[in-house]
Design a protein around this motif. Structure first.
Motif, mmCIF file in Angstrom:
data_model
loop_
_atom_site.group_PDB
_atom_site.id
_atom_site.type_symbol
_atom_site.label_atom_id
_atom_site.label_comp_id
_atom_site.label_asym_id
_atom_site.label_seq_id
_atom_site.Cartn_x
_atom_site.Cartn_y
_atom_site.Cartn_z
ATOM 1 N N THR A 114 -5.611 -4.002 22.375
ATOM 2 C CA THR A 114 -6.858 -4.515 22.974
ATOM 3 C C THR A 114 -7.990 -3.528 22.768
ATOM 4 O O THR A 114 -9.071 -3.698 23.322
ATOM 5 C CB THR A 114 -6.658 -4.754 24.480
ATOM 6 N N HIS A 115 -7.761 -2.485 21.970
ATOM 7 C CA HIS A 115 -8.762 -1.450 21.722
ATOM 8 C C HIS A 115 -9.963 -2.054 20.993
ATOM 9 O O HIS A 115 -9.817 -2.718 19.969
ATOM 10 C CB HIS A 115 -8.159 -0.324 20.888
ATOM 11 N N GLU A 116 -11.155 -1.797 21.520
ATOM 12 C CA GLU A 116 -12.366 -2.362 20.920
ATOM 13 C C GLU A 116 -12.584 -1.865 19.494
ATOM 14 O O GLU A 116 -13.180 -2.543 18.660
ATOM 15 C CB GLU A 116 -13.572 -2.000 21.796
ATOM 16 N N GLY A 117 -12.067 -0.678 19.201
ATOM 17 C CA GLY A 117 -12.291 -0.090 17.890
ATOM 18 C C GLY A 117 -11.618 -0.816 16.750
ATOM 19 O O GLY A 117 -12.018 -0.660 15.591
ATOM 20 N N ARG A 118 -10.616 -1.624 17.038
ATOM 21 C CA ARG A 118 -9.929 -2.348 15.957
ATOM 22 C C ARG A 118 -10.875 -3.298 15.240
ATOM 23 O O ARG A 118 -10.650 -3.648 14.077
ATOM 24 C CB ARG A 118 -8.722 -3.107 16.509
ATOM 25 N N ARG A 119 -11.945 -3.705 15.930
ATOM 26 C CA ARG A 119 -12.920 -4.622 15.318
ATOM 27 C C ARG A 119 -13.845 -3.916 14.325
ATOM 28 O O ARG A 119 -14.626 -4.565 13.647
ATOM 29 C CB ARG A 119 -13.764 -5.284 16.415
ATOM 30 N N HIS A 120 -13.758 -2.601 14.261
ATOM 31 C CA HIS A 120 -14.621 -1.845 13.352
ATOM 32 C C HIS A 120 -13.833 -1.166 12.239
ATOM 33 O O HIS A 120 -14.313 -0.241 11.601
ATOM 34 C CB HIS A 120 -15.439 -0.828 14.155
ATOM 35 N N VAL A 121 -12.620 -1.661 12.016
ATOM 36 C CA VAL A 121 -11.791 -1.240 10.893
ATOM 37 C C VAL A 121 -11.473 -2.489 10.083
ATOM 38 O O VAL A 121 -10.929 -3.454 10.607
ATOM 39 C CB VAL A 121 -10.493 -0.565 11.380
ATOM 40 N N SER A 122 -11.854 -2.471 8.817
ATOM 41 C CA SER A 122 -11.704 -3.666 7.983
ATOM 42 C C SER A 122 -10.254 -4.141 7.982
ATOM 43 O O SER A 122 -9.347 -3.404 7.572
ATOM 44 C CB SER A 122 -12.152 -3.366 6.550
ATOM 45 N N PRO A 123 -9.983 -5.381 8.449
ATOM 46 C CA PRO A 123 -8.600 -5.854 8.574
ATOM 47 C C PRO A 123 -8.013 -6.293 7.232
ATOM 48 O O PRO A 123 -8.693 -6.868 6.388
ATOM 49 C CB PRO A 123 -8.730 -7.045 9.533
ATOM 50 N N LEU A 124 -6.742 -6.006 7.067
ATOM 51 C CA LEU A 124 -6.017 -6.464 5.883
ATOM 52 C C LEU A 124 -5.616 -7.920 6.093
ATOM 53 O O LEU A 124 -4.893 -8.243 7.033
ATOM 54 C CB LEU A 124 -4.782 -5.592 5.663
ATOM 55 N N LEU A 125 -6.077 -8.808 5.214
ATOM 56 C CA LEU A 125 -5.773 -10.230 5.329
ATOM 57 C C LEU A 125 -4.497 -10.616 4.583
ATOM 58 O O LEU A 125 -3.772 -11.519 4.995
ATOM 59 C CB LEU A 125 -6.945 -11.063 4.802
ATOM 60 N N ASP A 126 -4.260 -9.920 3.474
ATOM 61 C CA ASP A 126 -3.110 -10.287 2.635
ATOM 62 C C ASP A 126 -2.868 -9.145 1.663
ATOM 63 O O ASP A 126 -3.762 -8.321 1.407
ATOM 64 C CB ASP A 126 -3.410 -11.584 1.881
ATOM 65 N N GLN A 127 -1.669 -9.086 1.114
ATOM 66 C CA GLN A 127 -1.361 -8.141 0.040
ATOM 67 C C GLN A 127 -0.326 -8.767 -0.872
ATOM 68 O O GLN A 127 0.498 -9.574 -0.439
ATOM 69 C CB GLN A 127 -0.876 -6.805 0.588
ATOM 70 N N PHE A 128 -0.403 -8.419 -2.152
ATOM 71 C CA PHE A 128 0.552 -8.959 -3.127
ATOM 72 C C PHE A 128 0.554 -8.037 -4.342
ATOM 73 O O PHE A 128 -0.237 -7.094 -4.446
ATOM 74 C CB PHE A 128 0.159 -10.392 -3.534
ATOM 75 N N ARG A 129 1.447 -8.303 -5.260
ATOM 76 C CA ARG A 129 1.503 -7.556 -6.516
ATOM 77 C C ARG A 129 1.150 -8.479 -7.676
ATOM 78 O O ARG A 129 1.485 -9.662 -7.661
ATOM 79 C CB ARG A 129 2.893 -6.950 -6.735
ATOM 80 N N HIS A 130 0.461 -7.914 -8.646
ATOM 81 C CA HIS A 130 0.084 -8.688 -9.834
ATOM 82 C C HIS A 130 0.477 -7.888 -11.072
ATOM 83 O O HIS A 130 0.115 -6.719 -11.210
ATOM 84 C CB HIS A 130 -1.423 -8.951 -9.837
ATOM 85 N N THR A 131 1.210 -8.531 -11.936
ATOM 86 C CA THR A 131 1.633 -7.870 -13.167
ATOM 87 C C THR A 131 0.711 -8.246 -14.315
ATOM 88 O O THR A 131 0.453 -9.424 -14.567
ATOM 89 C CB THR A 131 3.085 -8.263 -13.518
ATOM 90 N N GLY A 132 0.190 -7.233 -14.991
ATOM 91 C CA GLY A 132 -0.700 -7.444 -16.130
ATOM 92 C C GLY A 132 -0.304 -6.559 -17.286
ATOM 93 O O GLY A 132 0.730 -5.863 -17.232
#
Length: 416
Positions: A114-132
């Protein structure tokens, strides 16, 4: 005094680091990220590419030493996102970092916090791997943000941001750091203007309008043409009633008790304990923040360093000398903790290569008695000592004397 003369005098005293105006990020750029497009390096990205089956690349937003960042459309959730694609050698190669683990920990803690500061750290929405063609790339997905603080400062003639906006931003940064330090056990280690971004109000509509009005920036001299960095249009701070910021980029972040590297932070924002090779912890972020707030309010870089033309002293020597000129000598008890102390100081605590220091003080520097620095027009005489006391809580040479983010959040200056 003209702005050009003022900047000339500033550069002579404090170095040229960020005193020159920042050119618009939408102007012609000749060089962007390093040319690490090779096995183990960057992934070649073209506009229209589709990654992880749902992210369509629309524009280029940025780049760094270890990643490129792209504006994409998420077809699953029908929203715009920022897609960060790491170099292939960041994981499973010689450049392993903590970013994936740190972002996952922040996301996990944020779910129950419930820390107010969590709203000022860019949240991770998703992560994945991409092979190129260049390897296997770890990819992160974030919300799209607006201007960073350097870009905003460049919009103001003297580089000074509106005082009330700085107060708001300082409080939000302290909230974000307190959340990272106490609840996540994370040290950012790279807090700087380009890693502090303004949130976009009504982001999807702002981005849609931008895409419809601004054609893609492309380097047409290359064959085929390649995308160039763009910045989503963001209002001036003075036009934003309640600015909100996000701390971004945990590519060089460390755990409190497990460091990625012992050489951290941009030189001008580097804490004294890092410079002398002493043990370090969360106070390094507090030191950087103190430097940044002075920069936002006064429009100059407080502790930049510049090597002498004849090689008498290094940029590091010069930076340490400036710290001592303003904050006083490095305490002997502090110097004894450093593994690099003997490289910089003699047995009496004097600098080897710059023995003669011109003593000033933080008070004189900030209240205008040391020209050409002037008290901000929107800061009253009564506010000056309160502001200086706030800054002194962050800019203590000995990290054990610096206040924590939680303590600084109670300071009077933030409540004026």
């Amino acid at each position: 005094m003209s702005l050009s003369k003022l900047r000339f005098r500033l550069s002579n005293i404090f170095g040229a680091s960020r005193l020159a105006p920042l050119k618009s990020a939408n102007s012609r750029q000749i060089i962007e990220e390093p040319n690490f497009y090779e096995p183990g390096g960057f992934h070649h990205v073209s506009l229209g590419d589709r990654l992880s089956g749902k992210y369509t690349v629309l524009r280029k937003l940025g780049y760094g030493q270890y990643s490129t960042v792209w504006l994409a459309k998420d077809s699953q959730h029908q929203r715009y996102v920022a897609l960060k694609i790491l170099r292939a050698d960041c994981y499973g190669g010689p450049r392993d970092i903590f970013e994936k683990e740190v972002l996952s920990k922040i996301a996990l803690v944020s779910k129950s916090s419930t820390h107010e500061g969590r709203r000022h750290v860019s949240p991770l929405l998703d992560q994945f791997r991409h092979t190129g063609p260049n390897g296997n790339h770890v990819c992160f997905v974030f919300d799209v943000q607006g201007h960073h603080m350097d870009f905003q400062a460049a919009k103001y003639e003297d580089g000074k941001l509106p005082l009330q906006s700085v107060r708001t931003i300082a409080r939000q940064l302290l909230l974000g750091l307190d959340f990272l330090h106490r609840e996540c056990g994370v040290i950012h280690t790279d807090l700087k203007p380009t890693n502090i971004l303004l949130e976009l109000d009504n982001a999807d509509s702002v981005i849609s309008r931008y895409l419809s009005e601004v054609p893609p920036r492309m380097d047409s001299e290359r064959d085929p043409p390649v995308p160039l960095r763009e910045v989503i249009t963001t209002p001036l701070l003075s036009e934003i009633k309640e600015p909100r910021i996000q701390i971004i980029d945990f590519g060089v972040a460390s755990w409190r008790h497990h460091h990625l590297s012992e050489l951290i932070q941009s030189p001008a924002l580097r804490a004294p304990e890092v410079t002398i090779g002493a043990p370090w912890d969360t106070p390094v972020d507090i030191w950087s923040l103190g430097c940044l707030i002075v920069e936002f309010v006064q429009g100059f870089v407080l502790f930049s360093g510049k090597a002498s033309k004849n090689g008498t002293w290094t940029a590091e020597d010069d930076r340490v000398a400036r710290i001592m000129e303003i904050l006083g000598p490095f305490p002997s008890s502090f110097l004894h903790r450093g593994t690099r102390t003997a490289e910089l100081f003699d047995e009496k605590g004097n600098l080897h290569r710059i023995p003669d220091l011109k003593r000033t003080s933080l008070e004189r520097l900030l209240n205008g008695t040391t020209k050409p620095f002037l008290k901000p027009v929107d800061m009253s005489d009564a506010e000056v000592p309160v502001f200086i006391d706030f800054i002194r809580g962050m800019l203590q040479i000995d990290p054990q004397l610096r206040k924590s983010a939680a303590d600084l959040l109670e300071h009077k200056w933030l409540k004026l």
